[in-house]
Design a protein around this motif. Structure first.
Motif, PDB file in Angstrom:
ATOM      1  N   LYS A  14       0.883  -1.259   0.026  1.00 45.52           N
ATOM      2  CA  LYS A  14       0.063   0.072   0.059  1.00 45.52           C
ATOM      3  C   LYS A  14       0.747   1.360   0.039  1.00 45.52           C
ATOM      4  O   LYS A  14       1.641   1.303   0.870  1.00 45.52           O
ATOM      5  CB  LYS A  14      -0.986  -0.186   1.374  1.00 45.52           C
ATOM      6  CG  LYS A  14      -1.778   1.160   1.204  1.00 45.52           C
ATOM      7  CD  LYS A  14      -2.445   1.384   2.581  1.00 45.52           C
ATOM      8  CE  LYS A  14      -3.367   2.615   2.617  1.00 45.52           C
ATOM      9  NZ  LYS A  14      -2.508   3.672   2.419  1.00 45.52           N
ATOM     10  N   VAL A  15       0.170   2.112  -0.816  1.00 44.51           N
ATOM     11  CA  VAL A  15       1.318   3.673  -0.975  1.00 44.51           C
ATOM     12  C   VAL A  15       0.658   4.212   0.134  1.00 44.51           C
ATOM     13  O   VAL A  15      -0.547   4.049   0.686  1.00 44.51           O
ATOM     14  CB  VAL A  15       0.946   4.235  -2.076  1.00 44.51           C
ATOM     15  CG1 VAL A  15       1.673   3.356  -3.293  1.00 44.51           C
ATOM     16  CG2 VAL A  15      -0.358   4.520  -2.560  1.00 44.51           C
ATOM     17  N   HIS A  16       1.646   5.170   0.699  1.00 43.99           N
ATOM     18  CA  HIS A  16       1.304   6.014   1.890  1.00 43.99           C
ATOM     19  C   HIS A  16       0.325   7.365   1.201  1.00 43.99           C
ATOM     20  O   HIS A  16       0.513   7.572   0.267  1.00 43.99           O
ATOM     21  CB  HIS A  16       2.715   6.773   2.425  1.00 43.99           C
ATOM     22  CG  HIS A  16       3.446   5.833   3.036  1.00 43.99           C
ATOM     23  ND1 HIS A  16       3.217   5.569   4.458  1.00 43.99           N
ATOM     24  CD2 HIS A  16       4.626   4.910   2.786  1.00 43.99           C
ATOM     25  CE1 HIS A  16       3.918   4.438   4.893  1.00 43.99           C
ATOM     26  NE2 HIS A  16       5.083   4.282   3.825  1.00 43.99           N
ATOM     27  N   PRO A  21       9.196   3.536   0.270  1.00 44.29           N
ATOM     28  CA  PRO A  21       8.485   2.536  -0.349  1.00 44.29           C
ATOM     29  C   PRO A  21       7.106   2.189  -0.100  1.00 44.29           C
ATOM     30  O   PRO A  21       6.505   2.956   0.985  1.00 44.29           O
ATOM     31  CB  PRO A  21       9.333   1.398   0.455  1.00 44.29           C
ATOM     32  CG  PRO A  21      10.053   1.776   1.648  1.00 44.29           C
ATOM     33  CD  PRO A  21      10.286   3.074   1.348  1.00 44.29           C
ATOM     34  N   ASN A  22       6.499   1.550  -0.734  1.00 37.52           N
ATOM     35  CA  ASN A  22       5.064   1.390  -0.652  1.00 37.52           C
ATOM     36  C   ASN A  22       4.627   0.365   0.895  1.00 37.52           C
ATOM     37  O   ASN A  22       4.301  -0.911   0.465  1.00 37.52           O
ATOM     38  CB  ASN A  22       4.410   0.820  -1.678  1.00 37.52           C
ATOM     39  CG  ASN A  22       4.439   1.347  -2.942  1.00 37.52           C
ATOM     40  OD1 ASN A  22       4.645   2.640  -2.739  1.00 37.52           O
ATOM     41  ND2 ASN A  22       4.382   1.223  -4.214  1.00 37.52           N
ATOM     42  N   ASP A  23       5.035   0.665   1.903  1.00 38.27           N
ATOM     43  CA  ASP A  23       5.231  -0.099   3.171  1.00 38.27           C
ATOM     44  C   ASP A  23       4.175   0.303   4.025  1.00 38.27           C
ATOM     45  O   ASP A  23       4.433   0.272   5.265  1.00 38.27           O
ATOM     46  CB  ASP A  23       6.449  -0.269   3.555  1.00 38.27           C
ATOM     47  CG  ASP A  23       7.159   1.021   4.095  1.00 38.27           C
ATOM     48  OD1 ASP A  23       6.674   1.980   3.640  1.00 38.27           O
ATOM     49  OD2 ASP A  23       8.383   0.732   4.543  1.00 38.27           O
ATOM     50  N   CYS A  24       3.074   1.169   3.594  1.00 38.07           N
ATOM     51  CA  CYS A  24       2.091   1.723   4.894  1.00 38.07           C
ATOM     52  C   CYS A  24       1.553   0.828   5.566  1.00 38.07           C
ATOM     53  O   CYS A  24       0.996  -0.174   4.879  1.00 38.07           O
ATOM     54  CB  CYS A  24       1.192   2.689   3.831  1.00 38.07           C
ATOM     55  SG  CYS A  24       0.012   3.433   5.151  1.00 38.07           S
ATOM     56  N   LYS A  25       1.635   0.972   6.862  1.00 38.77           N
ATOM     57  CA  LYS A  25       0.763  -0.137   7.467  1.00 38.77           C
ATOM     58  C   LYS A  25      -0.473   0.674   8.570  1.00 38.77           C
ATOM     59  O   LYS A  25      -0.182   1.226   9.473  1.00 38.77           O
ATOM     60  CB  LYS A  25       1.731  -0.710   8.528  1.00 38.77           C
ATOM     61  CG  LYS A  25       2.862  -1.738   7.985  1.00 38.77           C
ATOM     62  CD  LYS A  25       3.724  -2.221   8.935  1.00 38.77           C
ATOM     63  CE  LYS A  25       4.915  -3.054   8.134  1.00 38.77           C
ATOM     64  NZ  LYS A  25       5.721  -3.660   8.989  1.00 38.77           N
ATOM     65  N   TYR A  72      12.285   9.134   7.377  1.00 43.02           N
ATOM     66  CA  TYR A  72      13.012   8.764   6.319  1.00 43.02           C
ATOM     67  C   TYR A  72      14.596   8.987   6.319  1.00 43.02           C
ATOM     68  O   TYR A  72      15.558   8.065   6.442  1.00 43.02           O
ATOM     69  CB  TYR A  72      12.460   8.836   5.012  1.00 43.02           C
ATOM     70  CG  TYR A  72      13.050   8.388   3.956  1.00 43.02           C
ATOM     71  CD1 TYR A  72      12.669   7.207   3.561  1.00 43.02           C
ATOM     72  CD2 TYR A  72      14.066   8.962   2.756  1.00 43.02           C
ATOM     73  CE1 TYR A  72      13.197   6.303   2.514  1.00 43.02           C
ATOM     74  CE2 TYR A  72      14.373   8.247   1.895  1.00 43.02           C
ATOM     75  CZ  TYR A  72      14.348   6.916   1.612  1.00 43.02           C
ATOM     76  OH  TYR A  72      14.750   6.476   0.681  1.00 43.02           O
ATOM     77  N   CYS A  73      14.787  10.362   6.423  1.00 40.47           N
ATOM     78  CA  CYS A  73      16.188  10.646   6.365  1.00 40.47           C
ATOM     79  C   CYS A  73      16.753  11.092   7.688  1.00 40.47           C
ATOM     80  O   CYS A  73      17.887  11.326   7.962  1.00 40.47           O
ATOM     81  CB  CYS A  73      16.443  11.664   5.410  1.00 40.47           C
ATOM     82  SG  CYS A  73      15.798  13.436   5.975  1.00 40.47           S
ATOM     83  N   ALA A  74      16.061  11.102   8.595  1.00 41.58           N
ATOM     84  CA  ALA A  74      16.349  11.531  10.182  1.00 41.58           C
ATOM     85  C   ALA A  74      16.849  12.968  10.444  1.00 41.58           C
ATOM     86  O   ALA A  74      17.832  13.200  11.393  1.00 41.58           O
ATOM     87  CB  ALA A  74      17.311  10.258  10.573  1.00 41.58           C
ATOM     88  N   ASN A  75      16.817  13.635   9.270  1.00 40.60           N
ATOM     89  CA  ASN A  75      17.070  15.131   9.342  1.00 40.60           C
ATOM     90  C   ASN A  75      16.067  16.179   9.764  1.00 40.60           C
ATOM     91  O   ASN A  75      14.834  15.634   9.664  1.00 40.60           O
ATOM     92  CB  ASN A  75      17.646  15.622   8.084  1.00 40.60           C
ATOM     93  CG  ASN A  75      19.053  15.046   7.538  1.00 40.60           C
ATOM     94  OD1 ASN A  75      19.710  14.776   8.479  1.00 40.60           O
ATOM     95  ND2 ASN A  75      19.007  14.626   6.145  1.00 40.60           N
ATOM     96  N   GLY A 103       0.498   7.429   9.852  1.00 40.13           N
ATOM     97  CA  GLY A 103       1.052   8.667  10.672  1.00 40.13           C
ATOM     98  C   GLY A 103       2.755   8.759  10.483  1.00 40.13           C
ATOM     99  O   GLY A 103       3.199   9.569  11.097  1.00 40.13           O
ATOM    100  N   LEU A 104       3.030   8.296   9.418  1.00 40.04           N
ATOM    101  CA  LEU A 104       4.660   8.649   9.118  1.00 40.04           C
ATOM    102  C   LEU A 104       4.821  10.058   8.519  1.00 40.04           C
ATOM    103  O   LEU A 104       4.108  10.629   7.761  1.00 40.04           O
ATOM    104  CB  LEU A 104       4.881   7.880   7.850  1.00 40.04           C
ATOM    105  CG  LEU A 104       6.635   7.641   7.526  1.00 40.04           C
ATOM    106  CD1 LEU A 104       7.374   6.935   8.563  1.00 40.04           C
ATOM    107  CD2 LEU A 104       6.800   6.883   6.025  1.00 40.04           C
ATOM    108  N   ASN A 105       6.033  10.589   9.245  1.00 40.81           N
ATOM    109  CA  ASN A 105       6.223  12.036   8.928  1.00 40.81           C
ATOM    110  C   ASN A 105       7.517  12.139   8.259  1.00 40.81           C
ATOM    111  O   ASN A 105       8.644  11.503   9.032  1.00 40.81           O
ATOM    112  CB  ASN A 105       6.295  12.861  10.332  1.00 40.81           C
ATOM    113  CG  ASN A 105       5.233  12.680  11.338  1.00 40.81           C
ATOM    114  OD1 ASN A 105       4.048  12.601  10.871  1.00 40.81           O
ATOM    115  ND2 ASN A 105       5.159  12.235  12.425  1.00 40.81           N
TER     116      ASN A 105
END
Length: 334
Positions: A79-81, A127-131, A96-99, A115-117
């Motif tokens: 699933k895409v985010h 990647p298409n790893d939405c949970k 993702y990049c921790a910056n 809720g990924l920021n």
């Protein structure tokens, strides 16, 4: 005095007997355990043939059970985010990049489902790893199908499973099943029950005696999907298959169209078509054949991506035919 040939013959016989002793011992043990006695070669075949068939059937049974167990497992749907521009309060770092996320407003994007920021530019590389999380996915109706099944960790939307179980338990002989409309206020009541309680929603006969309310709730679920069960991307291929006159080529094109569906959509469509096939088996009582069900479900499962009203109107007959073909060839296509 025995000849050289007779000695060699005896030697060969002894070697054959010696070689067959382990096998013979195993056979004797097995036959003794089964309470049988080994006789001539003919009786040996008679005894061993059923044993071989029994062993084969047991092996087949084990393989079948293993396959069924594997099929019962929840598939890993991708699933895409669902990223939306977001304003974060206080310091925030990209997951993702921790910056650090700079700025006072709209510093990045947030997935509305898990809720990924992340930074806006980083969102293109995630990647298409939405949970999806149930604390973000708060409704059932009007929710993306793949999002719903991943949030609830199911193969299909629970609305589809629960409604079909209820319909098959008490409604297959109901005249005009799916064609007759239920009371709209009660259908909305079922919708709110699913949105509020999820799989704990009560749709039993004690709550809704009229089976047409349950069929109406199921049809409403498919109509409310933001992306139809037969998706916009796959729609042209399905319509193309309905226009083909040659039956073999038609089925081949329809099979290719099914491959264009997301896995969760394809699995839900498979389950629904198997159900509708069972509905047609009770045609004498419910008066609903594949053609009638195609008329009902064509516009419910398919929506034209074309904005032109006339083009969409012309497609209605092909939508009906697509669903009719899916029902009639359910055992071949899925």
């Amino acid at each position: 005095m025995p000849s050289k040939e007779s000695w060699s013959g005896r030697k060969a016989n002894r070697a054959a007997v010696h070689k067959s002793k382990p096998e013979g011992r195993q056979q004797d043990l097995l036959i003794a355990a089964l309470g049988m006695k080994l006789g001539s070669q003919k009786s040996s075949v008679t005894i061993w043939q059923p044993l071989k068939l029994f062993a084969y059937s047991q092996l087949t049974s084990l393989v079948r059970r293993a396959t069924l167990k594997e099929n019962e497992q929840i598939p890993k749907y991708e699933k895409v985010h669902n990223f939306k521009v977001h304003t974060f309060r206080g310091p925030h770092w990209c997951e993702y990049c921790a910056n650090f996320m700079w700025g006072l407003i709209a510093q990045g994007v947030k997935c509305a489902d898990c809720g990924l920021n992340v930074h806006k530019q980083c969102s293109k590389m995630v990647p298409n790893d939405c949970k999806p999380d149930l604390k973000h996915v708060k409704k059932v109706y009007s929710c993306d199908l793949t999002t719903l099944v991943k949030a609830h960790i199911t193969k299909r939307p629970m609305v589809v499973d629960m409604c079909i179980r209820e319909i098959e338990s008490r409604g297959l002989n109901s005249e005009g099943l799916y064609r007759v409309s239920g009371f709209s206020d009660l259908i909305e009541d079922v919708k709110m029950a699913f949105d509020r309680d999820g799989e704990k929603a009560d749709i039993s006969v004690n709550m809704y005696e009229d089976i047409n309310i349950i069929t109406g709730a199921l049809k409403l679920y498919f109509r409310d999907l933001p992306i139809p069960l037969i998706t916009y991307d796959a729609y042209p291929k399905f319509i193309e298959s309905a226009k083909i006159m040659d039956p073999d080529e038609q089925l081949e094109t329809l099979h290719e169209a099914l491959k264009l569906l997301p896995p969760a959509h394809c699995e839900t469509l498979r389950y629904l078509m198997a159900h509708l096939k069972r509905v047609t088996l009770h045609e004498k009582e419910n008066l609903m054949n594949a053609e009638n069900l195609g008329i009902v479900f064509g516009p419910t499962l398919m929506r034209s991506p074309e904005l032109d009203a006339m083009a969409a109107l012309n497609d209605i007959r092909y939508q009906r035919l697509v669903v009719e073909l899916l029902i009639k060839n359910e055992d071949i296509l899925f």
